[in-house]
Write a protein that holds these residues in place. Sequence first.
Motif, short mmCIF file in Angstrom:
data_model
loop_
_atom_site.label_atom_id
_atom_site.label_comp_id
_atom_site.label_asym_id
_atom_site.label_seq_id
_atom_site.Cartn_x
_atom_site.Cartn_y
_atom_site.Cartn_z
N HIS A 160 0.81 -1.21 0.00
CA HIS A 160 0.00 0.00 0.00
C HIS A 160 0.85 1.27 0.00
CE1 HIS A 160 -2.28 3.29 1.86
NE2 HIS A 160 -3.29 2.79 1.20
N ALA A 161 0.54 2.15 -0.92
CA ALA A 161 1.14 3.49 -0.97
C ALA A 161 0.04 4.46 -1.36
CB ALA A 161 2.28 3.53 -1.97
N PRO A 196 -1.80 7.59 -3.33
CA PRO A 196 -1.74 8.01 -4.74
C PRO A 196 -0.59 8.98 -5.00
CG PRO A 196 -4.01 8.01 -4.00
CD PRO A 196 -3.15 7.75 -2.78
N ILE A 204 2.63 6.99 -5.20
CA ILE A 204 2.65 6.27 -6.47
C ILE A 204 3.01 7.22 -7.61
CG2 ILE A 204 1.23 5.01 -8.14
CD1 ILE A 204 -0.36 3.97 -5.63
N TYR A 205 2.40 8.39 -7.60
CA TYR A 205 2.69 9.37 -8.64
C TYR A 205 4.17 9.75 -8.65
CZ TYR A 205 2.77 13.74 -11.23
OH TYR A 205 3.09 14.73 -12.12
N ARG A 253 6.63 7.99 -7.87
CA ARG A 253 7.40 6.87 -8.41
C ARG A 253 7.28 6.71 -9.92
NH1 ARG A 253 5.45 2.41 -4.03
NH2 ARG A 253 6.42 3.37 -2.22
N ILE A 284 -4.46 8.53 -11.21
CA ILE A 284 -4.02 7.61 -10.16
C ILE A 284 -5.00 7.62 -9.01
CG2 ILE A 284 -2.23 7.21 -8.41
CD1 ILE A 284 -0.19 8.16 -10.57
N PHE A 321 -7.04 4.44 -7.79
CA PHE A 321 -6.85 4.04 -6.40
C PHE A 321 -8.20 3.85 -5.71
CE2 PHE A 321 -6.12 4.83 -1.90
CZ PHE A 321 -4.99 4.07 -1.64
N GLY A 325 4.68 3.30 1.60
CA GLY A 325 4.79 4.60 0.97
C GLY A 325 6.02 5.39 1.35
#
Length: 91
Positions: free
Chosen positions: A20-21, A23, A26-27, A29, A48, A52, A70
Motif C-alpha cells: 500500500h502506498a 496516490p 505512487i505518482y 514513483r 491515479i 486508487f 509509501g
Amino acid sequence: VLRPENRLLLRAGGIVFYLHASPEAIYRRVKHDTQRPLLQVPNPLAKIRTLFEEREPLYRETAHHFIPCGRGSVTATARKIIQKIQIQTEE
C-alpha cells in the motif's frame, strides 16, 4: 484485480501482498514512466487517484497481507514481506 474470478485465483494461488502506498507516493514513483498507457493523460495524478479509489478495496479483499510501503526503504519493505512469509509458512 478488477474481475472477481481473478481475485479468487490470486488468493488461491499463493500468498498475496498488498503493498500500500498513497496516490501521491505512487505518482512520485511513476511520473516519468512513459510506458504506462493509463497515465498518458493530461492529469496523471488525478487518474491515479481515480484508479486508487476504484481498486483499493479490491486489493484489500484479495490480499492475505497488507504492507504499508509509501515511505520506508525497499529493504525495510522486503524484510516485512519475508517476515510475513516465514510466519505463514510456520503455521
